[in-house]
Write a protein that holds these residues in place. Sequence first.
Motif, PDB file in Angstrom:
ATOM      1  N   LEU A  10     -18.836  48.168  16.738  1.00 15.96           N
ATOM      2  CA  LEU A  10     -18.028  48.236  17.955  1.00 15.96           C
ATOM      3  C   LEU A  10     -17.386  46.891  18.255  1.00 15.96           C
ATOM      4  O   LEU A  10     -16.214  46.812  18.639  1.00 15.96           O
ATOM      5  CB  LEU A  10     -18.901  48.673  19.138  1.00 15.96           C
ATOM      6  CG  LEU A  10     -19.417  50.116  19.116  1.00 15.96           C
ATOM      7  CD1 LEU A  10     -20.392  50.339  20.261  1.00 15.96           C
ATOM      8  CD2 LEU A  10     -18.263  51.109  19.208  1.00 15.96           C
ATOM      9  N   LEU A  11     -18.129  45.819  18.079  1.00 15.87           N
ATOM     10  CA  LEU A  11     -17.600  44.491  18.367  1.00 15.87           C
ATOM     11  C   LEU A  11     -16.492  44.107  17.399  1.00 15.87           C
ATOM     12  O   LEU A  11     -15.491  43.495  17.775  1.00 15.87           O
ATOM     13  CB  LEU A  11     -18.716  43.454  18.314  1.00 15.87           C
ATOM     14  CG  LEU A  11     -19.813  43.589  19.369  1.00 15.87           C
ATOM     15  CD1 LEU A  11     -20.873  42.521  19.163  1.00 15.87           C
ATOM     16  CD2 LEU A  11     -19.229  43.485  20.758  1.00 15.87           C
ATOM     17  N   ASN A  12     -16.659  44.456  16.137  1.00 16.98           N
ATOM     18  CA  ASN A  12     -15.660  44.111  15.132  1.00 16.98           C
ATOM     19  C   ASN A  12     -14.389  44.929  15.303  1.00 16.98           C
ATOM     20  O   ASN A  12     -13.294  44.481  14.989  1.00 16.98           O
ATOM     21  CB  ASN A  12     -16.220  44.336  13.726  1.00 16.98           C
ATOM     22  CG  ASN A  12     -17.303  43.335  13.382  1.00 16.98           C
ATOM     23  OD1 ASN A  12     -17.330  42.241  13.927  1.00 16.98           O
ATOM     24  ND2 ASN A  12     -18.205  43.720  12.499  1.00 16.98           N
ATOM     25  N   GLU A  13     -14.546  46.140  15.802  1.00 19.61           N
ATOM     26  CA  GLU A  13     -13.402  47.028  15.905  1.00 19.61           C
ATOM     27  C   GLU A  13     -12.606  46.776  17.177  1.00 19.61           C
ATOM     28  O   GLU A  13     -11.430  47.060  17.256  1.00 19.61           O
ATOM     29  CB  GLU A  13     -13.882  48.488  15.863  1.00 19.61           C
ATOM     30  CG  GLU A  13     -12.769  49.507  15.668  1.00 19.61           C
ATOM     31  CD  GLU A  13     -13.329  50.870  15.325  1.00 19.61           C
ATOM     32  OE1 GLU A  13     -14.484  50.952  14.904  1.00 19.61           O
ATOM     33  OE2 GLU A  13     -12.604  51.849  15.489  1.00 19.61           O
ATOM     34  N   ASN A  14     -13.284  46.273  18.190  1.00 21.20           N
ATOM     35  CA  ASN A  14     -12.620  46.031  19.466  1.00 21.20           C
ATOM     36  C   ASN A  14     -12.408  44.537  19.646  1.00 21.20           C
ATOM     37  O   ASN A  14     -13.331  43.804  19.984  1.00 21.20           O
ATOM     38  CB  ASN A  14     -13.464  46.588  20.615  1.00 21.20           C
ATOM     39  CG  ASN A  14     -13.539  48.101  20.588  1.00 21.20           C
ATOM     40  OD1 ASN A  14     -12.701  48.771  21.165  1.00 21.20           O
ATOM     41  ND2 ASN A  14     -14.531  48.629  19.909  1.00 21.20           N
TER      42      ASN A  14
ATOM     43  N   ILE B 265     -17.204  45.005  26.569  1.00 24.19           N
ATOM     44  CA  ILE B 265     -16.146  45.510  25.687  1.00 24.19           C
ATOM     45  C   ILE B 265     -15.151  46.316  26.505  1.00 24.19           C
ATOM     46  O   ILE B 265     -15.538  47.067  27.411  1.00 24.19           O
ATOM     47  CB  ILE B 265     -16.732  46.409  24.574  1.00 24.19           C
ATOM     48  CG1 ILE B 265     -17.725  45.616  23.730  1.00 24.19           C
ATOM     49  CG2 ILE B 265     -15.633  46.992  23.701  1.00 24.19           C
ATOM     50  CD1 ILE B 265     -18.390  46.441  22.650  1.00 24.19           C
ATOM     51  N   LYS B 266     -13.875  46.157  26.197  1.00 23.24           N
ATOM     52  CA  LYS B 266     -12.845  46.935  26.883  1.00 23.24           C
ATOM     53  C   LYS B 266     -12.339  48.038  25.948  1.00 23.24           C
ATOM     54  O   LYS B 266     -12.028  47.799  24.772  1.00 23.24           O
ATOM     55  CB  LYS B 266     -11.679  46.038  27.292  1.00 23.24           C
ATOM     56  CG  LYS B 266     -10.617  46.768  28.117  1.00 23.24           C
ATOM     57  CD  LYS B 266      -9.543  45.813  28.608  1.00 23.24           C
ATOM     58  CE  LYS B 266     -10.066  44.913  29.702  1.00 23.24           C
ATOM     59  NZ  LYS B 266      -8.989  44.069  30.282  1.00 23.24           N
TER      60      LYS B 266
ATOM     61  N   VAL C 241     -14.417  40.761  26.157  1.00 17.99           N
ATOM     62  CA  VAL C 241     -14.255  39.782  27.221  1.00 17.99           C
ATOM     63  C   VAL C 241     -15.242  38.646  27.041  1.00 17.99           C
ATOM     64  O   VAL C 241     -14.904  37.485  27.178  1.00 17.99           O
ATOM     65  CB  VAL C 241     -14.441  40.457  28.604  1.00 17.99           C
ATOM     66  CG1 VAL C 241     -14.277  39.434  29.718  1.00 17.99           C
ATOM     67  CG2 VAL C 241     -13.430  41.583  28.765  1.00 17.99           C
ATOM     68  N   SER C 242     -16.493  38.996  26.719  1.00 19.98           N
ATOM     69  CA  SER C 242     -17.490  37.944  26.531  1.00 19.98           C
ATOM     70  C   SER C 242     -18.723  38.496  25.864  1.00 19.98           C
ATOM     71  O   SER C 242     -18.966  39.702  25.888  1.00 19.98           O
ATOM     72  CB  SER C 242     -17.880  37.320  27.882  1.00 19.98           C
ATOM     73  OG  SER C 242     -18.519  38.290  28.694  1.00 19.98           O
ATOM     74  N   ASP C 243     -19.496  37.613  25.263  1.00 20.65           N
ATOM     75  CA  ASP C 243     -20.836  37.925  24.757  1.00 20.65           C
ATOM     76  C   ASP C 243     -21.799  37.056  25.548  1.00 20.65           C
ATOM     77  O   ASP C 243     -21.721  35.836  25.493  1.00 20.65           O
ATOM     78  CB  ASP C 243     -20.974  37.584  23.260  1.00 20.65           C
ATOM     79  CG  ASP C 243     -20.367  38.663  22.382  1.00 20.65           C
ATOM     80  OD1 ASP C 243     -20.198  39.783  22.875  1.00 20.65           O
ATOM     81  OD2 ASP C 243     -20.062  38.371  21.218  1.00 20.65           O
ATOM     82  N   VAL C 244     -22.691  37.671  26.279  1.00 18.65           N
ATOM     83  CA  VAL C 244     -23.632  36.923  27.104  1.00 18.65           C
ATOM     84  C   VAL C 244     -25.046  37.289  26.700  1.00 18.65           C
ATOM     85  O   VAL C 244     -25.425  38.449  26.737  1.00 18.65           O
ATOM     86  CB  VAL C 244     -23.429  37.241  28.605  1.00 18.65           C
ATOM     87  CG1 VAL C 244     -24.363  36.387  29.451  1.00 18.65           C
ATOM     88  CG2 VAL C 244     -21.982  37.003  29.001  1.00 18.65           C
ATOM     89  N   SER C 245     -25.827  36.300  26.278  1.00 19.65           N
ATOM     90  CA  SER C 245     -27.206  36.570  25.919  1.00 19.65           C
ATOM     91  C   SER C 245     -27.992  36.982  27.140  1.00 19.65           C
ATOM     92  O   SER C 245     -27.783  36.468  28.237  1.00 19.65           O
ATOM     93  CB  SER C 245     -27.847  35.308  25.318  1.00 19.65           C
ATOM     94  OG  SER C 245     -27.211  34.984  24.105  1.00 19.65           O
TER      95      SER C 245
END
Length: 446
Positions: free
Chosen positions: A199-203, A222-223, A207-211
């Motif tokens: 999902l992350l690679n495709e989109n 993800i938008k 907006v951000s990755d927050v641990s």
Amino acid sequence: MKKKPVVAIVGRPNVGKSTFVNRLVGSRHSIVDDLPGVTRDRIYFDVEWQNKFFTVIDTGGIIPGDEDDIMVSIFDQAKIACEEADKIVFLVDGKDGVNPIDYDIANILRQSGKPVFLTVNKLDNPDSYMMINDFYSLAIGEPLGISALHGSGGVGDLLDLITEDFSREEDESDEEEHIVRVAIVGRPNAGKSSIVNALLNENRVIVSDVSGTTRDSIDSLIKYKDKEYIIVDTAGIRKKSKVDYGVEKFAVDRAIRSIRDCDVALLVIDATEGISDQDKKISSIITEAGKGIIIAVNKWDLIEDKQANTVNKFDKMLAQEIPFLEYAPKIYISAKTKQRLHNIFDQAQFVYEQATKRVSTGLLNKVIKELYSLNPPASVKGKRLKLLYATQAGVQPPTFVLFANNSDLLKDHYKRYIENKLREAFGFFGTPIRISVRERSEKDKK
């Protein structure tokens, strides 16, 4: 869904942690639900105080063994509380006085950087309050005396201090569009992280990755189709007997917490291995937590010789193995080929809307009256259940209160019948339904 603040109750054995938790959730009848974690020593409760809602963790249940075992267990509990909690109640025994273990726990909590409320319990009479001064030696703040057993002392003052910066429910603004929170859960190696990565690679419009608060839980914003979703990757949930104490148990515990904090849980099932007992257990955890659910059958690309009815066969197997999730949408995906991955967002939005749906009281009572007329319940010892009135009490999950002449006459099979008819009338796809009954005489009928 806004995440509730977390308050951990920490202390050595037999200081009254469970009594204190019972005081919080019992005397005010404010418990929403309780969901045992995967460990034997932590239980989560949702609590309300002055219309402020938060989650309390009871870290009791440590089984005494030899001295080393006790110390290890205590330290692990304290460290986990430091990681997970927003605030910590450090409970000590006012009758016993300061114990050497209290100093060790205080040292751990002091290093956490979290707000700690030193609470001296078992001050059951005025004379015992003289013991409070001894606990200043822990150097972890001003001690506050209480009696969890009697609910006296400073219990209310303590709760006021703990919740002073928690927002009241009515203060939460609905002006901004809610971001649906999706927890991706399942047993190990079902492909959860692969789904998230795909999902992350495709989109590319992340907006951000927050641990998250631990290394094993990551929230990704993800938008998709101009809507934002929070995707939470979690650790695989294994059977208790196969989970080692410590870091792995903490990771599993966090996965269960992620279920409690989400709007929708995506249960990932490995298509090549079928449905396991652990999948059923995770399904129960999601249902008991009242969360929306989507069943994602992953690794569909590895199923050979697929035919037109292959999906139907798997659907039937799901219905047989997990019949209580018949209402859940099923999607057949492949993290590797990215087949139908976008259905996750569409279904998550749909399930969230179903879980937050409200039914007008007039329409609800019309349906209740109709289903009762079509199939009235059997009489029990000459008495028959009469449904006088119904109202929807809440959402996430949709919760209904039935007013009846006798609550004991509403049997489980008839409650399931009512639930099925409510689903036929209003949908509620992908979400559990809660039904409770209250007694009311016919002359009080509205």
